[in-house]
Structure formats: C-alpha cells, structure tokens
Design an enzyme around this catalytic site. Structure first.
Site, PDB file in Angstrom:
ATOM      1  N   LYS A 115       1.318   1.962   6.447  1.00  0.00           N
ATOM      2  CA  LYS A 115       2.652   1.609   6.938  1.00  0.00           C
ATOM      3  C   LYS A 115       3.112   2.530   8.066  1.00  0.00           C
ATOM      4  O   LYS A 115       3.860   2.117   8.947  1.00  0.00           O
ATOM      5  CB  LYS A 115       3.664   1.634   5.791  1.00  0.00           C
ATOM      6  CG  LYS A 115       3.442   0.496   4.812  1.00  0.00           C
ATOM      7  CD  LYS A 115       4.504   0.454   3.747  1.00  0.00           C
ATOM      8  CE  LYS A 115       3.954  -0.338   2.588  1.00  0.00           C
ATOM      9  NZ  LYS A 115       4.796  -1.321   2.015  1.00  0.00           N
ATOM     10  N   GLU A 200      12.341   6.185   4.753  1.00  0.00           N
ATOM     11  CA  GLU A 200      13.060   5.321   5.690  1.00  0.00           C
ATOM     12  C   GLU A 200      14.521   5.333   5.292  1.00  0.00           C
ATOM     13  O   GLU A 200      14.851   5.588   4.128  1.00  0.00           O
ATOM     14  CB  GLU A 200      12.574   3.861   5.539  1.00  0.00           C
ATOM     15  CG  GLU A 200      11.342   3.508   6.320  1.00  0.00           C
ATOM     16  CD  GLU A 200      10.894   2.073   6.079  1.00  0.00           C
ATOM     17  OE1 GLU A 200      11.607   1.296   5.398  1.00  0.00           O
ATOM     18  OE2 GLU A 200       9.822   1.723   6.573  1.00  0.00           O
ATOM     19  N   ARG A 292      -3.170 -10.738   5.195  1.00  0.00           N
ATOM     20  CA  ARG A 292      -3.851 -11.666   4.279  1.00  0.00           C
ATOM     21  C   ARG A 292      -2.968 -12.889   4.096  1.00  0.00           C
ATOM     22  O   ARG A 292      -1.860 -12.937   4.614  1.00  0.00           O
ATOM     23  CB  ARG A 292      -4.017 -10.986   2.918  1.00  0.00           C
ATOM     24  CG  ARG A 292      -2.648 -10.560   2.409  1.00  0.00           C
ATOM     25  CD  ARG A 292      -2.636 -10.026   1.026  1.00  0.00           C
ATOM     26  NE  ARG A 292      -1.526  -9.112   0.843  1.00  0.00           N
ATOM     27  CZ  ARG A 292      -0.268  -9.464   0.565  1.00  0.00           C
ATOM     28  NH1 ARG A 292       0.039 -10.742   0.425  1.00  0.00           N
ATOM     29  NH2 ARG A 292       0.682  -8.572   0.440  1.00  0.00           N
TER      30      ARG A 292
HETATM   31  P1  ADP Z   1       3.426 -10.856  -0.880  1.00  0.00           P
HETATM   32  O1  ADP Z   1       4.284 -12.060  -0.864  1.00  0.00           O
HETATM   33  O2  ADP Z   1       3.610  -9.946   0.245  1.00  0.00           O
HETATM   34  O3  ADP Z   1       2.034 -11.214  -1.221  1.00  0.00           O
HETATM   35  P2  ADP Z   1       3.764  -9.927  -3.472  1.00  0.00           P
HETATM   36  O4  ADP Z   1       4.813  -9.119  -4.130  1.00  0.00           O
HETATM   37  O5  ADP Z   1       3.530 -11.289  -3.932  1.00  0.00           O
HETATM   38  O6  ADP Z   1       4.074  -9.940  -1.958  1.00  0.00           O
HETATM   39  O7  ADP Z   1       2.392  -9.193  -3.528  1.00  0.00           O
HETATM   40  C1  ADP Z   1       2.247  -7.866  -3.270  1.00  0.00           C
HETATM   41  C2  ADP Z   1       0.821  -7.465  -3.610  1.00  0.00           C
HETATM   42  O8  ADP Z   1       0.459  -7.826  -4.948  1.00  0.00           O
HETATM   43  C3  ADP Z   1      -0.161  -8.122  -2.718  1.00  0.00           C
HETATM   44  O9  ADP Z   1      -1.248  -7.258  -2.482  1.00  0.00           O
HETATM   45  C4  ADP Z   1      -0.583  -9.314  -3.493  1.00  0.00           C
HETATM   46  O10 ADP Z   1      -1.837  -9.702  -3.041  1.00  0.00           O
HETATM   47  C5  ADP Z   1      -0.569  -8.792  -4.922  1.00  0.00           C
HETATM   48  N1  ADP Z   1      -0.211  -9.864  -5.845  1.00  0.00           N
HETATM   49  C6  ADP Z   1       1.008 -10.415  -6.036  1.00  0.00           C
HETATM   50  N2  ADP Z   1       0.981 -11.392  -6.963  1.00  0.00           N
HETATM   51  C7  ADP Z   1      -0.297 -11.473  -7.368  1.00  0.00           C
HETATM   52  C8  ADP Z   1      -0.984 -12.302  -8.314  1.00  0.00           C
HETATM   53  N3  ADP Z   1      -0.380 -13.235  -9.015  1.00  0.00           N
HETATM   54  N4  ADP Z   1      -2.301 -12.083  -8.506  1.00  0.00           N
HETATM   55  C9  ADP Z   1      -2.931 -11.118  -7.814  1.00  0.00           C
HETATM   56  N5  ADP Z   1      -2.341 -10.320  -6.909  1.00  0.00           N
HETATM   57  C10 ADP Z   1      -1.059 -10.481  -6.678  1.00  0.00           C
HETATM   58  P1  ADP Z   2       5.369  -3.634  -0.269  1.00  0.00           P
HETATM   59  O1  ADP Z   2       4.187  -3.231   0.533  1.00  0.00           O
HETATM   60  O2  ADP Z   2       5.336  -3.126  -1.652  1.00  0.00           O
HETATM   61  O3  ADP Z   2       5.666  -5.095  -0.132  1.00  0.00           O
HETATM   62  P2  ADP Z   2       7.607  -3.201   1.521  1.00  0.00           P
HETATM   63  O4  ADP Z   2       7.657  -2.087   2.498  1.00  0.00           O
HETATM   64  O5  ADP Z   2       7.320  -4.547   2.064  1.00  0.00           O
HETATM   65  O6  ADP Z   2       6.591  -2.825   0.382  1.00  0.00           O
HETATM   66  O7  ADP Z   2       8.992  -3.240   0.728  1.00  0.00           O
HETATM   67  C1  ADP Z   2       9.143  -4.031  -0.432  1.00  0.00           C
HETATM   68  C2  ADP Z   2      10.616  -4.354  -0.636  1.00  0.00           C
HETATM   69  O8  ADP Z   2      11.386  -3.158  -0.770  1.00  0.00           O
HETATM   70  C3  ADP Z   2      11.261  -5.109   0.509  1.00  0.00           C
HETATM   71  O9  ADP Z   2      11.066  -6.484   0.432  1.00  0.00           O
HETATM   72  C4  ADP Z   2      12.711  -4.721   0.369  1.00  0.00           C
HETATM   73  O10 ADP Z   2      13.355  -5.481  -0.621  1.00  0.00           O
HETATM   74  C5  ADP Z   2      12.633  -3.286  -0.123  1.00  0.00           C
HETATM   75  N1  ADP Z   2      12.705  -2.336   1.022  1.00  0.00           N
HETATM   76  C6  ADP Z   2      11.670  -1.800   1.683  1.00  0.00           C
HETATM   77  N2  ADP Z   2      12.082  -0.961   2.666  1.00  0.00           N
HETATM   78  C7  ADP Z   2      13.425  -0.960   2.626  1.00  0.00           C
HETATM   79  C8  ADP Z   2      14.455  -0.295   3.378  1.00  0.00           C
HETATM   80  N3  ADP Z   2      14.169   0.567   4.363  1.00  0.00           N
HETATM   81  N4  ADP Z   2      15.736  -0.556   3.043  1.00  0.00           N
HETATM   82  C9  ADP Z   2      16.053  -1.410   2.047  1.00  0.00           C
HETATM   83  N5  ADP Z   2      15.140  -2.053   1.305  1.00  0.00           N
HETATM   84  C10 ADP Z   2      13.835  -1.844   1.578  1.00  0.00           C
HETATM   85 MG    MG Z   3       6.070  -6.102   1.654  1.00  0.00          MG
END
Ligand code: ADP
Ligand code: ADP
Ligand code: MG
Length: 474
Positions: A115, A200, A292
C-alpha cells in the site's frame, strides 16, 4: 484461445470461473484438497486434481499448483480471489513455467500489493491520496506520536501488505497509539508475514467507492463504472451496489478519469479495481488498488452486460479490448448481498455444517453465485461466504425491494446464515434511501440483528433457568 485452464481456487469463485470457461469453450481443471472432495467445482470441471491432503496448504503452494497445471496439460492459470491471487511470486513462477497468468503482470501485483508503494506512485502521478506516513516500524515511539499529531487524530494504522480488512486499527488519541501500533504489527505479521505498518488520516464517515478497471496488453484502459461498498462490518464488505445510488454523473466522470489515470500509472493490465474514499465534501482519495477479480464483480457485470471473468481470459489470451469508454453505460442498479454461514447473534461466528435444505432465490433479474447444494457439508477451514445474491432493477429503490424479495425467498437450512440480518438491512429506512457510509453497520448493528434468533436464545435461557431451578429444588 486457450484449450484448457487450471483454476487455482475453490468455492463459488472456482464455479464462476468454470462457467466462464464453458461459455468460451475452454476446458477447466479444478484443484482440490481432501476437505473439498464434495465441492461443486469438482463436479463441474472437465478434470480434477487432488492438490493436497491438507485443507489449506495445497491452495497456497505455487510449485504444487504449477506442477498440477503441467501434468494436466493446461495453458493458463486463473487465480480467482483470495489465496494466491495477489501473490507476485506465484504470478512470476507461472510465467517462468511458460504458462499464462490470467491477471496483471507480477511487477504490478508487487507494486500495488504494497500500500505504501502504491500511495507513493499515485502521489507522483497527481492522484489524490489520504494524508499519511511511510512505514513507522523503524521510528521510536516519540517520532510516531509526532507524525500522528501532525496528521491529526483520529488516524488509522494499516498493514502495508494488508487485505480483507485485517491489520487495521483506528486510533483516537495518543494514549492508544503505541498499543494499537503493536497490535497492528502482530496481526500484520501473522496474516501477511510482513509487519510494516503505516498511518493515514482517518476520514470520518466516508463512502467506499471503487472503480472497476479493464485494460488490455496494448495500453487500452477503461473503467466499468463504480461500486459503492460502504456497507461493511469490521472493514469487510457485506453489500455492494453498482452504480452508487447517490453519486452525481459529474462526480462519476471525474472519479472515473482519475481511476483510469491510476491504472495507467500502475501500468495495469487485465481486470482490477481502484478503491477510493469519498468524504462529505465530495473530496475523494485513492485508497488502494486490488490486482485481481473482486468478490463483488457480479454487480458490475449485471449493469454493464459484460462477463468480467470472460474478459480476463480474453485479455490474457492477447485480445485487443473492443470497448471504448463511451460504450460503457449502466443499465439500472445492481446489488449484491454476501450470504455467509455465520451466527450473527454470536458475533458473526462462522457456522459450518451440513446444508439440509437449499432453495436459492429465482425469478427475473436475480442471480445466485454459489457452490453449495442440499446435502453438502460446508468445511470449517475456509471463508464463511457460501453464496452471493445479486439482483438488478431499473432504480435503486426497486433493486432494494427485489433484494428483499429474493432474500425472503432464499431458504438455507442446517446452518445459520446472514440472510435474516440482510433482510433487516433491506427494511432499514436509511439503507432504502441510500443514506449510509462506512460507519453505517457498526452504528446500527444492534437494531439490525434479527430478533427471531434472539427470541430462540431467550427461550433457551428461560428453559435452562427453569431446569436449573428444578434441580436446585431436588
Ligand atoms: P474485495 O471486494 O476487495 O475482494 P473483500 O473484503 O471481499 O474485498 O476481500 C478482501 C480479501 O479477502 C481479498 O484478498 C479477497 O480475495 C479475500 N476474500 C474475501 N472473501 C473471500 C471468500 N469468500 N473466499 C476467499 N477469499 C475471500
Ligand atoms: P483492505 O486491503 O483490507 O481492503 P483498505 O485499505 O482497502 O484495506 O481499507 C479497508 C476499509 O477500511 C475501507 O473500505 C474503509 O472502510 C476503511 N478505511 C481504510 N482507510 C481509511 C481511512 N483513511 N479513513 C477511513 N476509513 C478507512
Ligand atoms: Mg480494500
């Protein structure tokens, strides 16, 4: 076109990829662990390959999977989501083994998987990012506190290589900073084998808006509109909507241009997602890029009419993108609800077990992506998501109504699921109006938990008390 593809995954996404293969007349090879012997993806694939006795290790072993692909005569590997899908080493090894990786180049995966590197690259390219820091690990506590003060509380600590909402801590004041930092580091090390943590500014009550990207190998990059993924529990998405029910077309245009610029800055190819936070003032910030297919890709498919998995395969096969940005229009609104085998009244504890009855919702504009069936025993080793219910309608209102109808029709017996909870969300006036941000679920959780199950547990408690009283009397 490829003759045969290996699917390095399981569950609903393996089934989804097999369907795309069948649509394209491509044979599929399903790998499986012993715990997945009865899984639907095995029944649907052209060929199956036992990858390991261990429930997890095989799905996470690049060399074993590549060997399986070679032995079964595959030409390409689709990684799905989760498992090794964002593992740059795996992607590199696949290419080195002269197989095609259905996804972006491994260098892009490596850069966007970190990130911090991603933020740096975006900033260099004029993409707005949330104010934040570099990794904090090599600093002393005093310096960390200084940075946090400069950014201003609340701040959010994040694992540089995090995902799935893990390795995240919100910190409201200096007294919590060090303990949260240590906790975040530990979680990062456990889940991602890398304990780099950065901070952040914590954006208050933002919306999570993400743009679906599609890019071929020749520099043609477009977006397929946005998804609103603000309905989250513990930073994990539960309901996703496309397009956002509240975004103006002006803002959509602006964010879309930035999303495409972000993908181009990353030299992105294939399908990917640029995630943004959108604040109250309509200011938006790049959050991360997912390299992905996403869990929630189906809502984008429904509104655009494009098969995203099919597109991934075709792009990996070297096809030129035959779509321009001006070809992309939304047909109504699509909503996805993730149906998990969980006990929502017990802190959403996973609730695996045998499916004793299964009646998926049907009817016009209702889609179910799943891998379960009556008699199937959900193994306890994996993610608790068992189905994705996706509906589409001409307006957001009607889409919520249809989701409600479909959820009420959807019957799964034998395990507890999130369905009753999702129904309550559909009936919530703020959700119906599109009034929500990422704090919606945490704030409303108690009122959204299904009463029925509570009554049952109350009843059990009453009986238990009565029995206990009886024993005492004796
Ligand atoms: P995104 O919509 O970004 O995929 P998720 O919260 O669904 O966000 O997923 C975050 C991570 O967890 C990703 O690496 C995703 O591939 C994994 N993940 C989420 N749901 C599943 C699932 N049902 N089975 C396997 N991996 C999952
Ligand atoms: P992941 O890789 O686990 O998906 P993200 O960086 O996408 O992690 O953040 C996951 C969630 O955490 C976001 O969808 C949002 O709801 C919350 N989040 C992340 N960064 C921030 C931020 N700077 N301020 C407020 N909420 C945040
Ligand atoms: Mg995310």
């Amino acid at each position: 076109m490829f003759r045969r593809i290996l699917i390095a995954n399981r569950g609903e996404i393996a089934v989804r990829i097999i369907r795309a293969c069948n649509d394209l007349n491509i044979e599929s090879v399903a790998i499986y662990s012993n715990a997945d012997r009865d899984s639907l993806h095995l029944k649907m694939a052209t060929k199956t390959y036992l990858i390991s006795d261990d429930p997890i290790k095989g799905y996470l072993d690049p060399d074993l999977i590549i060997q399986a692909a070679k032995e079964t005569d595959c030409e390409a590997i689709h990684p799905g989501y989760g498992f090794l899908s964002e593992n740059a080493t795996f992607a590199r090894k696949v290419v080195q083994a002269e197989l095609v990786w259905i996804g972006p180049n491994y260098e892009v995966i490596e850069n966007m998987g970190d990130k911090n590197k991603a933020r740096e690259l975006m900033q260099k390219n004029g993409i707005p990012i949330v104010p934040g820091s570099d990794p904090l690990n090599n600093l002393d506590s005093h310096s960390r506190a200084k940075i946090a003060n400069k950014i201003g509380y609340p701040i959010i600590l994040k694992a540089s290589s995090g995902g799935g909402g893990r390795g995240i801590r919100v910190v409201y004041n200096e007294s919590e900073l060090e303990s949260s930092f240590e906790a975040c580091k530990r979680e990062a090390l456990t889940f991602f084998k890398n304990d780099d943590v950065f901070m952040e500014k914590y954006i208050q009550n933002p919306r999570h808006i993400e743009f679906q990207i599609l890019a071929d190998n020749y520099g043609n990059t477009i977006h397929l509109l946005e998804r609103d993924c603000s309905i989250q529990r513990r930073h994990q998405k539960l309901i996703e909507i496309a397009p956002s029910p509240t975004m103006s077309s002006d803002l959509r245009r602006k964010m879309g241009v930035v999303a495409v610029a972000a993908a181009k800055a990353a030299k992105y190819t294939n399908a990917g997602t640029v995630e943004f936070l959108l604040d109250d003032d309509n200011k938006f910030y790049f959050m991360e890029m997912n390299t992905r297919i996403q869990v929630e890709h189906g809502v984008t498919e429904e509104i655009t009419g494009l098969d995203l998995i099919g597109r991934q395969i075709r792009i990996a096969n070297g096809e030129i993108l035959d779509l321009a940005q001006s070809d992309i229009h939304a047909q109504g609104y699509a909503i996805e609800a993730r149906i998990n085998a969980e006990d929502v009244n017990n802190d959403f504890l996973p609730n695996p077990g045998v499916i004793t009855a299964y009646y998926p919702a049907l009817g016009p504009f209702v889609r179910v992506d799943s891998y379960i069936y009556k008699g199937f025993k959900i193994p306890p080793f994996y993610d608790s998501m068992i189905a994705k219910l996706i509906v589409r309608a001409t307006s957001y209102d009607l889409a919520v109504q249809k989701l409600n109808r479909a959820l009420n029709e959807f019957k799964i017996r034998g395990v507890k699921t999130t369905i009753p909870f999702l129904i309550n969300i559909c009936n919530d006036k703020d959700f119906r109006r599109g009034h929500f941000d990422t704090s919606y679920l945490e704030e409303k959780l108690q009122s959204l938990l299904p009463q029925e199950t509570k009554d049952e547990s109350d009843l059990i408690a009453v009986i238990a008390t009565a029995l206990a009283a009886q024993f005492e009397e004796q």
